[in-house]
Design an enzyme around this catalytic site. Structure first.
Site, mmCIF file in Angstrom:
data_model
loop_
_atom_site.group_PDB
_atom_site.id
_atom_site.type_symbol
_atom_site.label_atom_id
_atom_site.label_comp_id
_atom_site.label_asym_id
_atom_site.label_seq_id
_atom_site.Cartn_x
_atom_site.Cartn_y
_atom_site.Cartn_z
ATOM 1 N N HIS A 197 0.846 -1.190 0.000
ATOM 2 C CA HIS A 197 0.000 0.000 0.000
ATOM 3 C C HIS A 197 0.888 1.249 0.000
ATOM 4 O O HIS A 197 1.996 1.237 0.563
ATOM 5 C CB HIS A 197 -0.897 0.019 1.235
ATOM 6 N N CYS A 239 0.144 2.283 -4.947
ATOM 7 C CA CYS A 239 -0.791 3.317 -5.355
ATOM 8 C C CYS A 239 -0.182 4.701 -5.159
ATOM 9 O O CYS A 239 0.632 4.913 -4.256
ATOM 10 C CB CYS A 239 -2.063 3.187 -4.541
#
Length: 819
Positions: A404, A453
């Site tokens: 992440h 991301c």
């Protein structure tokens, strides 16, 4: 077990020693010899032995060492004769001597000696372990000569010397029968001691200790290149010139007796050991024309002496050779982090596979790699600190992160597994802060590969400011574009993320790093399932033709730097395998494998069990509480049951496996108990023995990543024109990754279709195909993941023909035929 127990085995696949004894027995027999066997076989319509075939066998007596029986056996073996058929034919002939040659010995060799390459001065142990209905004895031979006082299962060299190089075999005796182990080659390298050299080598992982040297030679001279690696089993070699493999150049040393101009080029050697590969340094071999003015005074070899004509092209060619100089690194180090098991956020899957693949590829490029899974914030900071300590002038540093992440105001943040929900910059690591510290090291190349991301984090309003210098040789490869979400493909098996799927096909190419990444971006752009959804973004301030394949020319480092290098190297070093001898006579072999630098797999097998025992089992217990291992996942019969899915092709079968993740959390040495439970033939209850084992601090536990750390926060932001954080992209924008809602790994090949789920701040994924919300289905090619684990089929390097050596050895056994 002996091949003689398998009646369905083709007789051509019997051991050469068995076929030789059988042929000699039939050749010497008269009425019960090979002619009688041929007549019986000829009557069997399955094998169709003709009179011409028999005449051909008969003519073999006219040849030196010719054997009619051996020729007949080869003939009927080619026609499909099995061991059971041959035994039946010999029984019809009442050929008891020949049947004795085919009688199983009853000896089962459980542990075969492995070929190995070691450094002179180290300790070496060759092991052979066998069981039989009666007591077994051992004899070791070096070629045809018996090794003095070698009557145990282990042949120990303490220390091993260069003169110990050669081929070894163990004869196991039991009563009047015997069985031979496999041949094991010992290659002892004469390497001068140097600081930081790993003293022991892990099984299956080669380490290059002798590098080829660049050479400047004359036409007609001889070329001698040498490469040497330590490893178990014995490393195999393949030499390359200008990126193309050289035919039959599969030994440690590559020699050309008479050099020609076309032999000039760039040479390097590829080294294999099981499923692991690595590369030597790449070196230039310059072939100078003796007609060049500077060469007139040099000696010209007799083979090319005499009248010679030189043209202007000769001088131009040599001038180009003089000016050629490829960039080089003073060292190469890489830190790979894959976060997937998040405590407060959606779980990911593909980072594990991506880090594993990238680790193996970078090691082939001679990077010192530490690969880590599931790190907390403090562990990530300490890992980065250790990584930074290795960076000095001219070093190539590569940082890969999968997990992440987000991007705010031009700064990228990596999210640890213990980050709260929602997380902010204070809970994460700022990539630009790491870059700032790397710039201060005067590194030769800084590569960031961020598989995460880059969407804006609305919960974080901080505007960190990193004062970056205007420096060259910085490359960013983002798996997705700025302000784009990242997705993960919901998969039915194991696969790479889209970025690594295409990067691993290009990573070993000898290309400028930005050119290589551009090719990856183009490949990704042609990938139908993610076309228009995910695109690689490249940012670079590279001012030189730097590539990951550049050779290493070590610089002069201080003692503290050398100490850091040694510690980093040992962060992927496995413990030595162990033989545990219990008082009851049971012997257990304990081995280790590294799935990652912080994931250790322990596997045990019982190699010796007394006859009076009906059964016995050994389990690992009492592991340190730091590791938080689920007892239900320990001591399993398959690796998959432990949660390990990547090592199945590289460790032995029929063992009990235990996977220890988060090795970095160990505060003390790794100590545990091996519990042995035995059921005797004469007792109804189990009898138990315990043995305590301490293997020290394995793998990355040596780095003490659990220590308290200082945060490297980004207090201010000040963008600099054309710095890597603001420079224009080489690749178009837009990205998506597809996140799986399944936290656990499904069974492989359970479902070939993948479902696109809602986007999350995740990374990596993809397998075989996926299904869009609108119902459109895409299929794309995929190879089973296990293919990269298959060991290359390369023969052992030998200086003698194995068959000839086997025959020579068997002929000499009459001298050593005592039990």
């Amino acid at each position: 077990m002996s091949d003689l127990n398998d009646n369905s085995l083709n007789i051509n696949l019997l051991k050469e020693s068995v076929l030789k004894r059988l042929s000699e027995s039939l050749d010497k027999a008269n009425s019960k010899g090979w002619r009688k066997l041929g007549e019986i076989v000829k009557s069997d319509k399955r094998f169709k032995v003709s009179l011409d075939d028999m005449d051909m066998c008969s003519l073999k007596v006219l040849e030196i060492d010719g054997s009619p029986s051996r020729t007949l056996l080869k003939l009927i073996g080619d026609k499909g004769c099995m061991l059971g058929d041959l035994v039946e034919f010999l029984q019809i002939m009442d050929q008891t001597d020949a049947l004795q040659c085919l009688k199983p010995s009853g000896i089962q060799i459980l542990v075969q000696p492995l070929s190995v390459s070691v450094i002179a001065g180290h300790n070496l142990r060759l092991s052979c372990c066998a069981v039989s209905a009666s007591h077994v004895q051992y004899q070791w031979f070096k070629k045809t000569v018996e090794v003095p006082n070698s009557f145990s299962a282990d042949l120990v060299f303490s220390p091993v010397q260069v003169r110990d190089s050669g081929f070894y075999i163990c004869r196991v005796n039991s009563g009047n029968t015997y069985e031979f182990s496999h041949w094991a080659q010992v290659d002892v390298l004469d390497v001068p001691p140097r600081y930081g050299l790993v003293s022991l080598v892990s099984e299956g992982r080669p380490k290059v200790v002798i590098q080829p040297q660049p050479q400047r030679l004359l036409v007609g001279d001889s070329l001698n290149l040498e490469c040497g690696a330590i490893g178990r089993p014995l490393p195999q070699y393949q030499w390359y010139r200008n990126g193309v493999p050289i035919k039959k150049a599969i030994k440690r040393k590559y020699t050309v007796d008479l050099l020609l101009p076309e032999h000039r080029g760039r040479y390097r050697c590829e080294i294999f050991c099981n499923n692991e590969r690595t590369w030597s340094n790449e070196v230039d071999v310059i072939i100078e024309n003796p007609c060049h003015p500077e060469m007139k005074e040099k000696r010209i070899s007799p083979e090319i002496s005499g009248a010679m004509e030189c043209s202007e092209d000769d001088f131009l060619t040599n001038e180009q050779d003089y000016s050629f100089e490829k960039p080089y690194a003073t060292d190469k180090v890489a830190l790979l982090i894959g976060n997937l098991t998040y405590r407060n956020h959606p779980q990911l899957k593909a980072p594990m596979v991506d880090v594993y693949d990238l680790t193996n590829l970078l090691r082939q490029l001679n990077f010192k790699v530490v690969s880590l899974l599931d790190l907390t914030e403090s562990e990530m900071r300490n890992a980065v600190e250790e990584f930074l300590s290795l960076l000095h002038k001219g070093v190539y540093g590569l940082l890969y992160y999968a997990g992440h992440g987000y991007e705010n105001f031009g700064n990228s943040f990596m999210v640890p597994v213990d980050a709260p929900n929602p997380y902010r910059s204070g809970n994460c690591l700022c990539v630009q802060s790491i870059l700032k510290l790397m710039q201060e090291k005067e590194t030769g190349l800084n590569v960031f590969l961020l598989d995460m991301c880059r969407k804006r984090n609305l919960h974080d309003e901080a505007m960190p400011n990193v004062m970056l210098k205007v420096t060259a040789n910085i490359v960013f490869g983002y798996a997705t574009c700025q302000d784009a979400e990242a997705f993960e493909l919901s998969s039915s098996g194991f696969t790479n993320g889209v970025f690594i799927k295409f990067l691993k096909k290009r990573l070993l190419e000898d290309e400028k790093i930005t050119v290589l990444l551009d090719s990856v971006a183009e490949d990704m752009g042609q990938f139908d399932p993610t076309k228009g959804k995910q695109a690689l973004e490249i940012r670079s301030s590279l001012s030189e033709r730097r590539s990951l394949t550049d050779p290493i020319r070590p610089g002069d480092y201080s003692d503290p730097t050398q100490a850091h290098n040694l510690l980093w190297s040992k962060a992927h070093e496995l413990p030595e395998n162990r033989i545990l001898d219990f008082e009851c006579g049971v012997q257990i072999k304990m081995d280790f494998a590294a799935e990652f630098s912080n994931v250790l797999v322990i596997y045990t097998s019982i190699v010796k069990k007394p006859e009076e025992m009906m059964s016995c089992q050994a389990h690992i217990t009492n592991l340190p509480l730091d590791l938080d291992v689920d007892p239900k996942l320990m001591n399993k019969e398959t690796l998959e049951e432990t949660g390990s899915f990547l090592l199945s092709g590289s460790v032995p079968q029929h063992c009990l496996y235990t996977r220890l993740s988060s090795i970095q959390k160990l505060k003390e040495e790794l100590a545990f108990t091996v519990c042995l439970q035995v059921l005797f033939n004469t007792l109804e209850d189990l009898v138990q023995w315990n043995m305590d084992v301490n293997i020290g601090k394995p793998l990355t536990a040596k780095l003490d990543l659990n220590r308290p750390t200082l945060k490297l926060n980004c207090p201010l932001t000040c963008h600099m024109p054309h710095s890597p954080s603001t420079s224009p992209s080489h690749s178009p924008a837009s990205d998506c990754r597809f996140h799986s809602q399944e936290p656990n790994f499904p069974q492989q090949y359970a479902n070939p279709y993948l479902n696109v789920c809602e986007p999350l701040h995740g990374a990596v994924g993809g397998y075989r195909g996926f299904q869009m919300h609108a119902g459109h289905t895409y299929q794309y090619e995929s190879m089973p993941y296990s293919t990269f684990l298959t060991p290359p089929s390369i023969p052992i390097e030998t200086t003698d023909d194995i068959d000839d050596m086997q025959n020579e050895f068997m002929n000499s056994l009459q001298l050593y035929n005592h039990p």
